[in-house]
Structure formats: C-alpha cells, structure tokens
Motif scaffolding. Structure first.
Motif, PDB file in Angstrom:
ATOM      1  N   ILE A 148       1.006  -1.191   0.152  1.00 20.92           N
ATOM      2  CA  ILE A 148       0.034   0.069   0.023  1.00 20.92           C
ATOM      3  C   ILE A 148       0.904   1.273  -0.213  1.00 20.92           C
ATOM      4  CG2 ILE A 148      -1.721   1.306   1.269  1.00 20.92           C
ATOM      5  CD1 ILE A 148      -2.885  -1.396   2.288  1.00 20.92           C
ATOM      6  N   TYR A 149       1.928   1.159   0.858  1.00 22.37           N
ATOM      7  CA  TYR A 149       3.047   2.475   0.868  1.00 22.37           C
ATOM      8  C   TYR A 149       3.572   2.492  -0.611  1.00 22.37           C
ATOM      9  CZ  TYR A 149       7.066   5.116   1.809  1.00 22.37           C
ATOM     10  OH  TYR A 149       8.165   6.100   1.673  1.00 22.37           O
ATOM     11  N   THR A 150       3.887   1.382  -1.206  1.00 21.23           N
ATOM     12  CA  THR A 150       4.587   1.754  -2.528  1.00 21.23           C
ATOM     13  C   THR A 150       3.605   2.209  -3.548  1.00 21.23           C
ATOM     14  OG1 THR A 150       6.288  -0.212  -1.911  1.00 21.23           O
ATOM     15  CG2 THR A 150       5.832   0.427  -4.322  1.00 21.23           C
ATOM     16  N   ILE A 151       2.211   1.750  -3.550  1.00 19.59           N
ATOM     17  CA  ILE A 151       1.199   2.399  -4.593  1.00 19.59           C
ATOM     18  C   ILE A 151       0.993   3.787  -4.186  1.00 19.59           C
ATOM     19  CG2 ILE A 151      -0.879   2.145  -5.142  1.00 19.59           C
ATOM     20  CD1 ILE A 151      -0.944  -0.994  -4.822  1.00 19.59           C
ATOM     21  N   ALA A 152       0.803   4.105  -2.865  1.00 24.17           N
ATOM     22  CA  ALA A 152       0.693   5.340  -2.585  1.00 24.17           C
ATOM     23  C   ALA A 152       1.786   6.473  -3.154  1.00 24.17           C
ATOM     24  CB  ALA A 152       0.313   5.621  -1.133  1.00 24.17           C
ATOM     25  N   THR A 153       2.906   5.933  -2.886  1.00 27.56           N
ATOM     26  CA  THR A 153       3.935   7.016  -3.122  1.00 27.56           C
ATOM     27  C   THR A 153       4.159   7.009  -4.615  1.00 27.56           C
ATOM     28  OG1 THR A 153       5.578   5.212  -3.039  1.00 27.56           O
ATOM     29  CG2 THR A 153       5.435   6.703  -1.240  1.00 27.56           C
ATOM     30  N   ARG A 154       3.853   5.983  -5.379  1.00 23.23           N
ATOM     31  CA  ARG A 154       4.004   6.165  -6.924  1.00 23.23           C
ATOM     32  C   ARG A 154       3.083   6.851  -7.696  1.00 23.23           C
ATOM     33  NH1 ARG A 154       6.327   0.049  -8.990  1.00 23.23           N
ATOM     34  NH2 ARG A 154       8.207   0.271  -7.780  1.00 23.23           N
ATOM     35  N   VAL A 155       1.848   6.755  -7.089  1.00 22.51           N
ATOM     36  CA  VAL A 155       0.797   7.419  -7.468  1.00 22.51           C
ATOM     37  C   VAL A 155       0.888   8.999  -7.057  1.00 22.51           C
ATOM     38  CG1 VAL A 155      -1.692   8.058  -7.247  1.00 22.51           C
ATOM     39  CG2 VAL A 155      -1.098   5.788  -7.391  1.00 22.51           C
ATOM     40  N   SER A 156       1.367   9.245  -5.763  1.00 21.94           N
ATOM     41  CA  SER A 156       1.658  10.804  -5.601  1.00 21.94           C
ATOM     42  C   SER A 156       2.781  11.420  -6.427  1.00 21.94           C
ATOM     43  CB  SER A 156       1.829  10.803  -4.198  1.00 21.94           C
ATOM     44  OG  SER A 156       3.222  10.343  -3.723  1.00 21.94           O
ATOM     45  N   SER A 157       3.676  10.467  -6.737  1.00 26.19           N
ATOM     46  CA  SER A 157       4.852  11.166  -7.568  1.00 26.19           C
ATOM     47  C   SER A 157       4.628  11.090  -8.973  1.00 26.19           C
ATOM     48  CB  SER A 157       6.220  10.461  -7.312  1.00 26.19           C
ATOM     49  OG  SER A 157       6.082   9.079  -7.734  1.00 26.19           O
ATOM     50  N   GLY A 158       3.703  10.370  -9.624  1.00 23.73           N
ATOM     51  CA  GLY A 158       3.191  10.384 -10.925  1.00 23.73           C
ATOM     52  C   GLY A 158       4.045   9.400 -11.629  1.00 23.73           C
ATOM     53  N   VAL A 159       4.792   8.431 -11.177  1.00 20.20           N
ATOM     54  CA  VAL A 159       5.303   7.578 -11.854  1.00 20.20           C
ATOM     55  C   VAL A 159       4.517   6.578 -12.743  1.00 20.20           C
ATOM     56  CG1 VAL A 159       6.866   5.339 -11.719  1.00 20.20           C
ATOM     57  CG2 VAL A 159       7.121   7.189 -10.067  1.00 20.20           C
ATOM     58  N   GLY A 160       4.987   6.637 -13.970  1.00 22.41           N
ATOM     59  CA  GLY A 160       4.225   5.904 -15.211  1.00 22.41           C
ATOM     60  C   GLY A 160       2.930   7.012 -15.700  1.00 22.41           C
ATOM     61  N   ASN A 161       2.916   8.172 -15.476  1.00 15.89           N
ATOM     62  CA  ASN A 161       2.011   9.057 -16.044  1.00 15.89           C
ATOM     63  C   ASN A 161       2.403   9.292 -17.450  1.00 15.89           C
ATOM     64  OD1 ASN A 161       0.197  10.760 -16.429  1.00 15.89           O
ATOM     65  ND2 ASN A 161       0.677  12.228 -14.792  1.00 15.89           N
ATOM     66  N   LYS A 162       1.318   9.078 -18.435  1.00 13.38           N
ATOM     67  CA  LYS A 162       1.556   9.470 -19.552  1.00 13.38           C
ATOM     68  C   LYS A 162       2.230  10.833 -19.923  1.00 13.38           C
ATOM     69  CE  LYS A 162      -1.930   6.284 -21.671  1.00 13.38           C
ATOM     70  NZ  LYS A 162      -3.100   6.244 -22.386  1.00 13.38           N
ATOM     71  N   GLU A 163       1.828  11.795 -19.080  1.00 14.17           N
ATOM     72  CA  GLU A 163       2.355  13.285 -19.396  1.00 14.17           C
ATOM     73  C   GLU A 163       3.825  13.303 -19.366  1.00 14.17           C
ATOM     74  OE1 GLU A 163       0.310  15.637 -16.803  1.00 14.17           O
ATOM     75  OE2 GLU A 163      -1.437  15.403 -17.521  1.00 14.17           O
TER      76      GLU A 163
END
Length: 118
Positions: free
Chosen positions: A23-38
């Motif tokens: 859960i911590y890993t998913i939360a940090t990746r979502v908040s940092s935008g890793v894998g974002n198309k932009e």
C-alpha cells in the motif's frame, strides 16, 4: 501446539507488514506520478550538436476528407507518419520524411482492391 500458535502469529504479522509495504509503494508512486503519460510526452527531442539544422519551408500534406494521423515516430533524422481512415479515399498510408531537411523520402499506401477481369 504452542509452536503452531507462534508460527500463525508470526505469519499474520508478516502478512500485515507485507500489505503495508504494498500500500505504501502504490501510494508513493501515485503521488509522484510514476508511469504517467504526461511524463513521456513532455520529454524533449534534441539533435546531436554535430548536426546543423537547416531551415526549410513549412510542409503541407493534403489528405482526403476523413483521413487522420494515427501515429508518428521520430528516429534519428527521420519522421514516420501513419495515416488512417477510409481506404477507398486513399487514407491508409505511411509517409517517411527527413527531420533535418523536411524532404519526403518515400512512403507506402494501401489502395482499394480492383476488380479482376475474367
């Protein structure tokens, strides 16, 4: 019996800790935008310093109505454009251009099948 109870307690603690890490890993990746198309689209393309870019006039491509740009790819000093749409109107084509001079290097197009005379 006491050993089994201890093993169950230790495994339960490890499961809870494992879920916490996931859960911590998913939360940090979502908040940092890793894998974002932009992130991918904001990358800039630069030419090697040894190549001098020559100015060339703006190139206009005339496509029949209903045709659209499906994909584009830049590799080295070449630009590949793929168009799609109605095949009978000549929309299905791929064009290759020089990214340095703007010159059309070639292309491919799919034509509508013609009737075979017997």
């Amino acid at each position: 019996m006491k050993a089994i109870k201890s093993a169950v307690v230790i495994m339960s603690i490890l499961l809870v800790l494992g879920f916490g890490v996931v859960i911590y890993t998913i939360a940090t990746r979502v908040s940092s935008g890793v894998g974002n198309k932009e992130d991918v689209s904001s990358e800039s393309v630069s030419l090697p310093e040894s190549q001098e870019v020559q100015a060339f006039p703006q190139a206009f491509l005339e496509l029949p109505a209903g045709c659209e740009l499906v994909a584009s790819q830049l590799q080295g000093n070449r630009v590949l454009l793929q168009f799609g749409g109605n095949r009978e109107r000549g929309c299905q084509q791929v064009l290759l251009f020089s990214a340095i001079s703007g010159e059309r290097l070639g292309g491919w197009s799919l034509a509508a099948p013609t009737a075979v005379a017997e």
